[in-house]
Scaffold this active site. Sequence first.
Site, mmCIF file in Angstrom:
data_model
loop_
_atom_site.group_PDB
_atom_site.id
_atom_site.type_symbol
_atom_site.label_atom_id
_atom_site.label_comp_id
_atom_site.label_asym_id
_atom_site.label_seq_id
_atom_site.Cartn_x
_atom_site.Cartn_y
_atom_site.Cartn_z
ATOM 1 N N TYR A 130 39.211 -18.528 -4.044
ATOM 2 C CA TYR A 130 39.615 -18.963 -2.700
ATOM 3 C C TYR A 130 39.231 -17.914 -1.656
ATOM 4 C CZ TYR A 130 42.910 -20.638 0.925
ATOM 5 O OH TYR A 130 43.489 -21.098 2.089
ATOM 6 N N ILE B 6 41.147 -26.283 -0.740
ATOM 7 C CA ILE B 6 42.095 -26.352 -1.857
ATOM 8 C C ILE B 6 42.272 -24.959 -2.454
ATOM 9 C CG2 ILE B 6 41.552 -28.740 -2.516
ATOM 10 C CD1 ILE B 6 39.823 -27.474 -4.819
#
Length: 240
Positions: free
Chosen positions: A147, A85
């Site tokens: 991320y 995600i």
Amino acid sequence: MTKIALVTGGTRGIGASISSNLKDSGYTVIANYASNDESAENFSKENNIEVMKWDVSNYEQTKSCISEIYNKYSSIDILINNAGITQDAPLHKMTVEKWNKVISVNLNSVFNVTSSVINKMRENGFGRIINISSVNGQKGQFGQTNYAATKSALIGFTKSLALESASKGITSNVICPGYINTEMVAAIREDILKSIIDTIPSKRLGEANEIAEMVSYLVSEKASYINGATFSVNGGLWMD
Ligand code: CAA
């Protein structure tokens, strides 16, 4: 006997393409997903692929679901750690919740799932593990300290696992997709996405099947000597 493949986050985006491509190549595929029941059911019906819902960031759930798979199938021969995600924000606006969520789903999940299958792969003397990283784990990206940290980590994880497992017939490789035409990329603000595409030498987004094709090759017998390698599939956005 056909080989069994588990694809995490395997019902949408790049994962869906990987699952259906592996099925078309003759593998028995189990596609894991976390939350979107409707798209998982549609995916399952359309592709005749078994789907299984659990949160890969949860260690206990992962252990228990993987033992269910072992009760039904004799082995898991191929593991594609694809679930991931984004929760983008520059670090000066990054909350601890966004940080922890991305670390758990993108990185802890890879420990949870891989550590649950590695011993049987070692016993069987065969395994194919592919981790889906990102171009942004290689080059960094504004707004993605969380991320990018997880995606870089997957590269180190993959290389270490390759060293540990090569003698047992297991290969461990990592693919770094660039910007691929999926819901995740479609969620980027339009003007920002346009400016990103301008920097891609191919001047277009990649397609999910362009990643899936690489996966299918890497899990095949032909790729037995490829181990600990990092593959960039990004239209020339980053050459590494
Ligand atoms: N480089 C340098 N400066 C930048 C910048 C960049 N790439 N992007 C934005 N800035 C600057 C802006 O110019 C602006 O400066 P001023 O305040 O001086 O005007 C400032 O940073 C704030 O910019 P935003 O308005 O964009 O800030 P925001 O807080 O509203 O949004 C963000 C931040 C959500 C991270 C947004 O910039 C963004 O969406 N960026 C794209 C991130 C990205 O590429 N995500 C990839 C998702 S898909 C994926 O991850 C799959 C994969 O593996 C490839």
